[in-house]
Design a protein around this motif. Structure first.
Motif, mmCIF file in Angstrom:
data_model
loop_
_atom_site.group_PDB
_atom_site.id
_atom_site.type_symbol
_atom_site.label_atom_id
_atom_site.label_comp_id
_atom_site.label_asym_id
_atom_site.label_seq_id
_atom_site.Cartn_x
_atom_site.Cartn_y
_atom_site.Cartn_z
ATOM 1 N N ALA A 144 0.829 -1.206 0.000
ATOM 2 C CA ALA A 144 0.000 0.000 0.000
ATOM 3 C C ALA A 144 0.867 1.262 0.000
ATOM 4 O O ALA A 144 0.508 2.267 -0.614
ATOM 5 C CB ALA A 144 -0.937 -0.001 1.206
ATOM 6 N N ASP A 145 2.020 1.206 0.674
ATOM 7 C CA ASP A 145 2.957 2.341 0.650
ATOM 8 C C ASP A 145 3.451 2.594 -0.773
ATOM 9 O O ASP A 145 3.543 3.750 -1.228
ATOM 10 C CB ASP A 145 4.165 2.063 1.550
ATOM 11 C CG ASP A 145 3.830 2.162 3.035
ATOM 12 O OD1 ASP A 145 2.805 2.780 3.369
ATOM 13 O OD2 ASP A 145 4.604 1.615 3.848
ATOM 14 N N GLU A 146 3.771 1.515 -1.481
ATOM 15 C CA GLU A 146 4.266 1.672 -2.854
ATOM 16 C C GLU A 146 3.176 2.237 -3.755
ATOM 17 O O GLU A 146 3.428 3.164 -4.539
ATOM 18 C CB GLU A 146 4.741 0.325 -3.398
ATOM 19 C CG GLU A 146 5.316 0.421 -4.800
ATOM 20 C CD GLU A 146 5.994 -0.853 -5.254
ATOM 21 O OE1 GLU A 146 6.439 -0.893 -6.425
ATOM 22 O OE2 GLU A 146 6.087 -1.807 -4.448
ATOM 23 N N TYR A 147 1.964 1.687 -3.637
ATOM 24 C CA TYR A 147 0.848 2.245 -4.395
ATOM 25 C C TYR A 147 0.657 3.721 -4.039
ATOM 26 O O TYR A 147 0.486 4.573 -4.916
ATOM 27 C CB TYR A 147 -0.443 1.494 -4.065
ATOM 28 C CG TYR A 147 -0.632 0.173 -4.770
ATOM 29 C CD1 TYR A 147 -0.522 0.065 -6.149
ATOM 30 C CD2 TYR A 147 -0.948 -0.973 -4.044
ATOM 31 C CE1 TYR A 147 -0.720 -1.155 -6.791
ATOM 32 C CE2 TYR A 147 -1.146 -2.190 -4.675
ATOM 33 C CZ TYR A 147 -1.037 -2.278 -6.050
ATOM 34 O OH TYR A 147 -1.240 -3.484 -6.677
ATOM 35 N N GLY A 148 0.677 4.008 -2.734
ATOM 36 C CA GLY A 148 0.426 5.368 -2.272
ATOM 37 C C GLY A 148 1.429 6.368 -2.808
ATOM 38 O O GLY A 148 1.066 7.468 -3.241
ATOM 39 N N ALA A 149 2.706 5.993 -2.775
ATOM 40 C CA ALA A 149 3.749 6.893 -3.289
ATOM 41 C C ALA A 149 3.566 7.121 -4.784
ATOM 42 O O ALA A 149 3.694 8.259 -5.272
ATOM 43 C CB ALA A 149 5.128 6.301 -3.005
ATOM 44 N N ARG A 150 3.252 6.071 -5.518
ATOM 45 C CA ARG A 150 3.070 6.201 -6.974
ATOM 46 C C ARG A 150 1.841 7.043 -7.301
ATOM 47 O O ARG A 150 1.884 7.912 -8.176
ATOM 48 C CB ARG A 150 2.932 4.819 -7.611
ATOM 49 C CG ARG A 150 4.224 4.033 -7.698
ATOM 50 C CD ARG A 150 4.157 2.956 -8.765
ATOM 51 N NE ARG A 150 3.211 1.889 -8.460
ATOM 52 C CZ ARG A 150 2.067 1.702 -9.111
ATOM 53 N NH1 ARG A 150 1.682 2.536 -10.064
ATOM 54 N NH2 ARG A 150 1.276 0.683 -8.786
ATOM 55 N N TYR A 151 0.734 6.785 -6.578
ATOM 56 C CA TYR A 151 -0.504 7.506 -6.877
ATOM 57 C C TYR A 151 -0.380 8.981 -6.508
ATOM 58 O O TYR A 151 -0.847 9.851 -7.243
ATOM 59 C CB TYR A 151 -1.676 6.882 -6.123
ATOM 60 C CG TYR A 151 -1.999 5.462 -6.536
ATOM 61 C CD1 TYR A 151 -1.553 4.942 -7.745
ATOM 62 C CD2 TYR A 151 -2.754 4.626 -5.704
ATOM 63 C CE1 TYR A 151 -1.841 3.643 -8.124
ATOM 64 C CE2 TYR A 151 -3.056 3.326 -6.078
ATOM 65 C CZ TYR A 151 -2.594 2.835 -7.286
ATOM 66 O OH TYR A 151 -2.893 1.552 -7.652
ATOM 67 N N ALA A 152 0.243 9.261 -5.362
ATOM 68 C CA ALA A 152 0.415 10.657 -4.944
ATOM 69 C C ALA A 152 1.279 11.400 -5.959
ATOM 70 O O ALA A 152 0.963 12.523 -6.372
ATOM 71 C CB ALA A 152 1.036 10.719 -3.551
ATOM 72 N N SER A 153 2.378 10.781 -6.371
ATOM 73 C CA SER A 153 3.268 11.408 -7.343
ATOM 74 C C SER A 153 2.558 11.608 -8.678
ATOM 75 O O SER A 153 2.663 12.681 -9.292
ATOM 76 C CB SER A 153 4.516 10.537 -7.544
ATOM 77 O OG SER A 153 5.349 11.067 -8.551
ATOM 78 N N GLY A 154 1.845 10.577 -9.131
ATOM 79 C CA GLY A 154 1.130 10.681 -10.388
ATOM 80 C C GLY A 154 0.069 11.763 -10.374
ATOM 81 O O GLY A 154 -0.278 12.322 -11.429
ATOM 82 N N ALA A 155 -0.449 12.060 -9.176
ATOM 83 C CA ALA A 155 -1.465 13.099 -9.034
ATOM 84 C C ALA A 155 -0.854 14.482 -8.852
ATOM 85 O O ALA A 155 -1.583 15.476 -8.744
ATOM 86 C CB ALA A 155 -2.373 12.780 -7.850
ATOM 87 N N GLY A 156 0.482 14.554 -8.790
ATOM 88 C CA GLY A 156 1.159 15.838 -8.676
ATOM 89 C C GLY A 156 1.557 16.231 -7.265
ATOM 90 O O GLY A 156 2.111 17.314 -7.049
ATOM 91 N N TYR A 157 1.314 15.344 -6.280
ATOM 92 C CA TYR A 157 1.673 15.645 -4.896
ATOM 93 C C TYR A 157 3.047 15.064 -4.570
ATOM 94 O O TYR A 157 3.451 14.031 -5.108
ATOM 95 C CB TYR A 157 0.637 15.059 -3.930
ATOM 96 C CG TYR A 157 -0.747 15.612 -4.125
ATOM 97 C CD1 TYR A 157 -1.080 16.884 -3.698
ATOM 98 C CD2 TYR A 157 -1.735 14.858 -4.761
ATOM 99 C CE1 TYR A 157 -2.350 17.407 -3.893
ATOM 100 C CE2 TYR A 157 -3.012 15.362 -4.960
ATOM 101 C CZ TYR A 157 -3.312 16.632 -4.528
ATOM 102 O OH TYR A 157 -4.560 17.143 -4.727
ATOM 103 N N ASP A 158 3.757 15.732 -3.684
ATOM 104 C CA ASP A 158 5.062 15.249 -3.256
ATOM 105 C C ASP A 158 4.869 13.908 -2.544
ATOM 106 O O ASP A 158 4.205 13.847 -1.507
ATOM 107 C CB ASP A 158 5.705 16.259 -2.304
ATOM 108 C CG ASP A 158 7.149 15.925 -1.966
ATOM 109 O OD1 ASP A 158 7.535 14.748 -2.097
ATOM 110 O OD2 ASP A 158 7.889 16.843 -1.571
ATOM 111 N N PRO A 159 5.428 12.802 -3.062
ATOM 112 C CA PRO A 159 5.225 11.497 -2.438
ATOM 113 C C PRO A 159 5.848 11.378 -1.060
ATOM 114 O O PRO A 159 5.550 10.433 -0.322
ATOM 115 C CB PRO A 159 5.865 10.525 -3.433
ATOM 116 C CG PRO A 159 6.886 11.350 -4.157
ATOM 117 C CD PRO A 159 6.275 12.719 -4.266
#
Length: 275
Positions: A193-208
């Motif tokens: 979930a951490d890996e998904y979260g970092a990827r999704y946040a970054s893909g959405a433009g937020y600092d992972p």
């Protein structure tokens, strides 16, 4: 169906006994969850759990449209990323009015619940987005479905999904809102979930790195803010190794995000704090 299930279970057991194949085992477990519980069944179950949360757990939702719209707009680009990995989910965002509880959780069917306490505890939009992205990762990874089968058994989960076992739905709702076993994900699930979260946040433009700073802040507050503040920590326990792993994920995948500012968060926090 039974033959396929037996083969999948045998594959999972074999992988669990073989060193160095965590990712393969996780993929096998996902396949089993997908075989046992369809997206439609998860949707029905999530809907029933929501009803249980409202009628028995008496959750109270935020009525201020500005607050709800803000959380949903913040989550929209994140969930677009998550939908790429699991297109069958129809995401629903609910904001629970409880400023003393720093928490968020996701239930089957893409129902994502955010407590106002989490909003108040976040200093930047990247932190809030990171937590929501992490929770979306649990849904994409079918972690709740896997936990339900392990905890309640296939028959009970199937009957609950079909609306034939209200007591099972009540059990699920109580454990979800109370931070029980269905939210206490295993180490492998949290890392995924951490890996998904970092990827999704970054893909959405937020600092992972927002998820990292949020973890660090919660760790610093441990023992100082009462059990409500520690709710998310109790079900998602961070440690140095886990934080280091998130940093590794960010570095290896060259994840970036320009949004690491408070943005519209202070105005929303002022609205919540004015009650």
């Amino acid at each position: 169906m039974q033959r396929i299930l037996s083969m999948l279970l045998g594959l999972t057991l074999a992988m669990g006994l073989t060193a160095g194949c965590t990712k393969q085992r996780i993929q096998a477990e996902k396949a089993i969850a997908a075989t046992l519980i369809s997206d439609e069944q998860e949707e029905d179950l999530g809907k029933q759990v929501k009803q249980e949360l409202e009628t028995k757990e008496k959750v109270k939702y935020v009525q201020d449209a500005a607050v709800v719209d803000y959380v949903r707009s913040l989550s929209s680009p994140i969930l677009r990323q998550a939908t790429k990995d699991r297109p069958g989910v129809k995401w629903k965002i609910n904001v629970i009015d409880d400023p003393k509880t720093v928490n968020a959780f996701a239930t089957p069917g893409g129902y994502l619940y955010v407590y106002t306490g989490l909003i108040l505890a976040s200093d930047t939009e990247a932190e809030l987005a990171g937590v929501m992205a992490h929770e979306a990762g649990h849904v994409v990874g079918r972690h709740s479905a896997r936990a339900m089968v392990n905890t309640l058994g296939l028959q009970a989960v199937t009957q609950a999904a079909l609306g034939k076992n209200p007591s099972a739905v009540g059990t699920i709702a109580a454990q979800l809102v109370g931070g029980g076993t269905m939210l206490a994900h295993g180490r492998g699930e949290e890392i995924e979930a951490d890996e998904y979260g970092a990827r999704y946040a970054s893909g959405a433009g937020y600092d992972p790195r927002g998820l990292i700073t949020f973890f660090q802040k919660l760790q610093a507050q441990q023992g100082g803010e009462g059990p409500g503040f520690m709710k998310w920590l109790s079900t998602h326990p961070p440690n140095k190794d886990r934080i280091a792993n998130i940093q590794k994920i960010i570095s290896q995948n060259n994840l970036r995000g320009s949004n690491n500012s408070p943005g519209g968060l202070p105005a929303i926090k002022q609205k919540l704090g004015a009650k």
